[in-house]
Design an enzyme around this catalytic site. Structure first.
Site, mmCIF file in Angstrom:
data_model
loop_
_atom_site.group_PDB
_atom_site.id
_atom_site.type_symbol
_atom_site.label_atom_id
_atom_site.label_comp_id
_atom_site.label_asym_id
_atom_site.label_seq_id
_atom_site.Cartn_x
_atom_site.Cartn_y
_atom_site.Cartn_z
ATOM 1 N N MET B 91 1.374 1.595 34.376
ATOM 2 C CA MET B 91 2.207 2.583 33.701
ATOM 3 C C MET B 91 3.176 3.285 34.655
ATOM 4 O O MET B 91 3.311 4.520 34.635
ATOM 5 C CB MET B 91 1.315 3.620 32.997
ATOM 6 C CG MET B 91 0.383 3.027 31.953
ATOM 7 S SD MET B 91 1.267 2.174 30.611
ATOM 8 C CE MET B 91 1.787 3.612 29.645
ATOM 9 N N ASN B 108 5.317 -9.448 33.286
ATOM 10 C CA ASN B 108 4.779 -8.351 32.495
ATOM 11 C C ASN B 108 4.413 -8.881 31.116
ATOM 12 O O ASN B 108 4.986 -9.858 30.645
ATOM 13 C CB ASN B 108 5.813 -7.221 32.348
ATOM 14 C CG ASN B 108 5.228 -5.992 31.653
ATOM 15 O OD1 ASN B 108 4.061 -5.655 31.841
ATOM 16 N ND2 ASN B 108 6.036 -5.333 30.839
ATOM 17 N N HIS B 110 4.041 -7.567 27.098
ATOM 18 C CA HIS B 110 4.452 -6.457 26.234
ATOM 19 C C HIS B 110 3.996 -6.758 24.809
ATOM 20 O O HIS B 110 4.192 -7.874 24.325
ATOM 21 C CB HIS B 110 5.976 -6.297 26.303
ATOM 22 C CG HIS B 110 6.475 -5.149 25.486
ATOM 23 N ND1 HIS B 110 6.484 -3.855 25.961
ATOM 24 C CD2 HIS B 110 6.946 -5.084 24.224
ATOM 25 C CE1 HIS B 110 6.958 -3.043 25.021
ATOM 26 N NE2 HIS B 110 7.244 -3.762 23.965
#
Lengths: 206, 206
Positions: B91, B108, B110
């Site tokens: 985060m 990443n 998502h």
């Protein structure tokens, strides 16, 4: 909901054909009351005539304003008892005059997984963005472009050797399945809108 | 590409667990060289230790600026020979210092079908928007938040009786399958970036 459809087109009307075929095959319980094009040369008018459907050209050039044109469209649809308007490649923005005449009774099909890639050339936008899943969306039309409550969506994988054209063709194949299915769902009447969500009241109906 | 992964977390690290499990099951040919959290209380640190992986806490509070913190992260990863950085619920925004230290070597995951619903609480955004297909995306990380080249996507149907929480759970299940698969694809090296498109040079590899 009255099962008479009014289909608005501007071009060849391949989605119109898919609707006509689904009705003929008995998978969609509806009738097309009228097909209206804003362009006299739209190939979909001839498709309609071949299917025994009234084909009407209302050219936007014959009207002084968008609102006047939309009032003429609304009148033509109402005269023919249309309960659900299906946009099928109709390349005109609709004014509030039209939208408010058919509240929650206008459907559109868009060649992307909305809200991704609204607007024109959605398939090319998706290809250039490099998504791995493109698709198609059928939604109710409200005053926001490409942004009304979503009735159905279907994903179409993007292949590594895709061109924008090949991708658009595969999306179109899915559109032809999706649109009649979504129309049937809306005509079933067993749905409600919560916030932005189109929800079947009894999921068993779907 | 060096098959040593560095996994960055801030929380419980369920995607870290999915990576560790895929390696243990032999479906992902890689090793996790280090797990780094910016929060000492992150449950994922304990998961890492249980799996015999070095678990490191680098608290952003111990550094004067984002760039200094990112330099410390880069140093820690390089010391352990990390070739591919996997963000798994980390985060923190990464600065160009970090991004440029691992060009096309940061992944990443998502919880949406990007470019729809970037940013926080993507699952809730999708639910509230009323989409019928939600999903997950693994992408390379560049300087634009949630906007690097897309490696893999998977759709997750939204059900009429879904709550945002139930939808998020089903998306998470798919994340756990998708992330190891995408890591394997990136480690295979048989890909190229054309514009924004991540393309397998030889689709047979995928």
């Amino acid at each position: 909901m009255i099962r008479t459809l009014g289909v608005l087109i501007s071009g060849r009307g391949s989605n119109l054909q898919a609707i006509v075929d689904a009705i003929a095959a008995g998978t969609l319980d509806a009738r097309v009351g009228v097909v209206i094009s804003n362009r006299p040369e739209a190939g979909g008018l001839e498709r309609a005539r071949r299917a025994g459907i009234e084909a009407l050209c209302l050219s936007h050039r014959d009207y002084a304003s968008r609102e006047e044109y939309d009032r003429a469209l609304v009148a033509a649809l109402r005269q023919r008892g249309v309960g659900l308007v299906c946009l099928a490649g109709f390349m005109r923005l609709l004014s509030p005059v039209f939208i408010e005449a058919f509240p929650n009774a206008i459907l559109n099909i868009h060649p992307s997984l909305l809200p991704a890639f609204p607007g024109l050339e959605a398939q090319h936008q998706a290809w250039a963005h490099g998504v791995k899943l493109a698709g198609a969306t059928v939604h109710l039309v409200n005053r926001d472009l490409d942004a009304g409550p979503i009735v159905l969506q279907r994903a179409v994988p993007v292949l590594d050797d895709d061109t924008p054209e090949r991708l658009a063709e595969r999306i179109l194949e899915q559109e032809h399945r999706l649109y009649p299915e979504a129309i049937g769902l809306v005509l079933s009447g067993g749905w409600t809108i919560e916030g932005r969500r189109f929800i079947l009241r009894n999921p068993a109906i779907g």
